[in-house]
Design an enzyme around this catalytic site. Structure first.
Site, PDB file in Angstrom:
ATOM      1  N   ASP A 309       0.866  -1.174   0.000  1.00 29.81           N
ATOM      2  CA  ASP A 309       0.000   0.000   0.000  1.00 29.81           C
ATOM      3  C   ASP A 309       0.909   1.232   0.000  1.00 29.81           C
ATOM      4  O   ASP A 309       2.139   1.144   0.056  1.00 29.81           O
ATOM      5  CB  ASP A 309      -0.953  -0.031   1.210  1.00 29.81           C
ATOM      6  N   GLU A 504     -10.931   6.387   4.236  1.00 27.86           N
ATOM      7  CA  GLU A 504      -9.952   5.742   5.121  1.00 27.86           C
ATOM      8  C   GLU A 504     -10.129   6.189   6.572  1.00 27.86           C
ATOM      9  O   GLU A 504     -11.260   6.379   7.036  1.00 27.86           O
ATOM     10  CB  GLU A 504      -8.540   6.018   4.594  1.00 27.86           C
TER      11      GLU A 504
HETATM   12  C1  GLC Z   1      -4.413   4.275   0.003  1.00 26.38           C
HETATM   13  C2  GLC Z   1      -5.323   3.086   0.225  1.00 26.38           C
HETATM   14  C3  GLC Z   1      -5.354   2.111  -0.916  1.00 26.38           C
HETATM   15  C4  GLC Z   1      -5.073   2.820  -2.221  1.00 26.38           C
HETATM   16  C5  GLC Z   1      -3.661   3.386  -2.174  1.00 26.38           C
HETATM   17  C6  GLC Z   1      -3.315   4.181  -3.435  1.00 26.38           C
HETATM   18  O1  GLC Z   1      -3.791   4.645   1.191  1.00 26.38           O
HETATM   19  O2  GLC Z   1      -5.132   2.347   1.412  1.00 26.38           O
HETATM   20  O3  GLC Z   1      -6.656   1.487  -0.911  1.00 26.38           O
HETATM   21  O4  GLC Z   1      -5.178   1.903  -3.310  1.00 26.38           O
HETATM   22  O5  GLC Z   1      -3.453   4.198  -1.027  1.00 26.38           O
HETATM   23  O6  GLC Z   1      -4.100   5.318  -3.511  1.00 26.38           O
END
Ligand code: GLC
Length: 614
Positions: A309, A504
């Site tokens: 991530d 989030e």
């Molecule tokens: C974010 C998320 C993830 C996403 C990534 C790229 O923090 O947790 O779901 O795909 O970053 O944006």
């Protein structure tokens, strides 16, 4: 065919070619005795042979570049070429200016040309979160968020949504979608509950059909983009719904609740898997070799590649930034590509050191590259690296908006109806509430920006506009956000209330899950006019409404419908009968969280509940 036999074949062909050239030269025929294209550039060869040939040609730095994913704002095309970078992402809301589909295609092509300027001409993959349509692009169709799609119980519909999303992405060049989230949301206080198709593994497992929509029957077909099952594993089971927190459950429960959707995604051929920020019993997933390598790659047979991530490796030791040890731990755990938005130079340096010091085996680097390159070959990127602008016209087009409207209708869950619904088109209607006339609110997070925001952020139809279109033109539909203006002359009053957009951890609610004061006041004004009150809840999760419910004549869970608000009106006026059923248990009060099917707690509405019209 392994690389040695490929080499033998090609050297034989080369020798023949040279002999023929010599004979022709002796006959005075001008020839160029150059070898044909390198095998990896030959689409007639198997993916495995192309990977073998390409890998043999790659330097360590070229291999490290394929494992590095910077964010678009922090790298130039020239650096993509120089550092042999293999992928770039747009994080939430990171868009070119102006934010138009054409400008996205230009941006993508610019980055791709830089990648193709590398000696081995390895095309890059461009990743984006198109979690409910191509939602970072202004003008794109915004579909209901996953919790609403879970309520539809319609995997075929969800496959169509995947295909539509892929078409809108293909037009802009973007070839990798960090979706679907196949999390199983167990605590509604979690800020990502709306990204879940439901609280039981069967629902996200059922909805992995979206992967087939996104990728096509096989990768590399028309408008085929790489899908990503995320976030592996257990992100929806953290204690208290704490985003990026700790999922403290026995392995038996992890396997029963959180693993099945990934098994289903692998079975559907998902091309990538993203690792969760969360921990399992105190160990950060980004360093969990057992679950990533032994379970996901070996036991489940996942042959795609694993991506971290965003700055996910930074959190391994709980300190900010990342260390050489964290880089080695993540790669050795089985992560193949690291989403390292800004510090990508340092990441490459640390990983190179790790290889040179023997902390990271070359075999692990090669395995990661095999997995990444195989997907690039399967996607057809070596043959068709640039944006397919023939799909630009699909972005936000009528066909996709019609599909989205149908999805909105199927996702509505009728929770209470004392007879006021369906409305008649000649009813005199008053509408109130902050969610009634606001595209941003009804779309929720991950819409144009990372967090989403209220306001006319992208073209669409608000719920109020949908109601006005459904009502008889002779019947004026009045709107007063706070309910001012309502009186007893109306046949019904509709309050569209709920949550403002979030994404989030910004959406984690550790306090109550009740409606805010303004919404409650607006509803009270409507009730004081002594007219039937219909509450339409625009939220990313169930809310604590038990105390107020007796005073409402109807309640519809609209979830986060996206740009096509007319789909809500379709249900309110009966053009579409409500068929949605709860994908999550609806609490009697916030103190019951977490509350899920079969846990013995007494909910307000059970998982699977949903009324329809007689
Ligand atoms: C974010 C998320 C993830 C996403 C990534 C790229 O923090 O947790 O779901 O795909 O970053 O944006």
């Amino acid at each position: 065919m392994r690389s040695s036999s490929v080499k033998a074949m090609w050297s034989g062909l080369l020798a023949l070619g040279v002999l023929a050239a010599l004979v022709l030269a002796a006959l005075g025929v001008p020839v160029r005795a150059e070898p044909g294209p390198a095998p990896y550039l030959d689409p007639q060869l198997s993916v495995e042979d192309r990977v073998d040939d390409l890998l043999d040609r790659m330097s360590l730095d070229e291999k490290l570049g394929q494992m590095t994913q910077p964010e678009r704002r922090y790298i130039t095309p020239e650096e993509i070429t120089r550092y042999r970078i293999g992928s770039v992402l747009s994080s939430g809301g990171s868009a070119p200016a102006p934010n138009t589909p054409e400008r996205w295609a230009d941006m993508y092509d610019g980055f791709q040309r830089a990648a193709l300027a590398q000696p081995l001409r390895i095309p890059l993959m461009y990743g984006v979160d198109a979690v409910h349509g191509h939602n970072t692009v202004v003008g794109a169709t915004i579909f209901p968020h996953n919790i609403g799609l879970g309520a539809s119980r319609d995997p075929a519909l969800v496959r169509e949504i995947g295909a539509a999303t892929a078409r809108e992405m293909a037009g802009t060049g973007v070839d990798w979608n960090f979706a679907p989230c196949v999390c199983v949301a167990r605590d509604d206080r979690w800020g990502r509950t709306y990204e879940s198709f439901g609280e039981v593994p069967e629902l996200p497992s059922m909805m992995t059909t979206i992967i087939e929509g996104l990728q096509g029957d096989e990768l590399g077909g028309p408008a085929s983009v790489l899908a990503t099952a995320k976030h592996y594993v257990g992100d929806g089971g953290t204690a208290g719904g704490d985003d990026r927190g700790d999922t403290r459950i026995p392995e038996r429960e992890l396997r029963a609740i959180h693993l099945p959707p990934f098994r289903a995604a692998v079975k559907r051929g998902v091309g990538s898997v993203m690792i969760s920020y969360s921990s399992w019993n105190g160990l950060k997933m980004h360093q969990n070799r057992y679950l990533i390598t032994d379970v996901l790659k070996r036991e489940l047979g996942f042959t795609g590649f694993v991506v971290s991530d965003y700055n996910g490796i930074d959190e391994i030791d709980g300190e900010s930034g990342f260390t050489r040890d964290e880089v080695a731990a993540a790669i050795n755990a089985g992560i193949d590509m690291v989403m390292v938005p800004t510090e990508w130079r340092r990441f490459i340096e640390y990983l190179r050191d790790g290889v040179k010091d023997g902390d990271v085996p070359v075999s692990r680097i090669d395995d990661a590259n095999r997995r990444i390159l195989a997907k690039k070959f399967e996607l057809g990127l070596f043959e068709h690296p640039m944006a397919d602008r023939t799909y630009l016209g699909t972005v936000g087009g009528a066909a996709h908006r019609e599909l989205a409207r149908r999805a909105v209708g199927e996702s509505q869950v009728l929770l209470k109806n004392d007879g006021v619904l369906p409305l008649d088109d000649d009813d005199k209607i008053f509408v109130a509430g902050g969610g009634a006339d606001d595209i941003g609110v009804q779309s929720g997070g991950w819409t144009i920006t990372w967090q989403g925001e209220p306001g006319p952020i992208t073209p669409g139809t608000t719920i109020l506009e949908g109601i006005r279109a459904a009502a008889d033109s002779s019947t004026a539909v009045a709107y007063g956000r706070d309910g001012t203006g309502v009186d007893g002359s109306y046949d019904a009053a509709i309050a569209v209330v709920g949550e403002e957009p979030y994404a989030e951890y910004h959406g984690d609610r550790t306090g109550d899950l009740g409606l805010d004061a303004d919404d409650l006041k607006a509803i009270e004004r409507l009730r004081a006019a002594d007219v039937p009150v219909v509450v339409v809840l625009v939220s990313g999760r169930p809310m604590d409404v038990a105390a107020e419910l007796p005073g409402w004549d109807a309640l519809v869970a609209a979830w986060l419908p996206g740009t096509e608000g007319a789909g809500v009106a379709d249900v309110l006026f009966g053009a579409t009968a409500p068929t949605g059923r709860l994908p999550v248990t609806w609490m009697r009060d916030g103190g019951q969280q977490p509350i899920n099917r079969g846990d013995g707690k007494e909910p307000l509405f059970p998982f699977g509940y949903g009324l329809t019209y007689d």
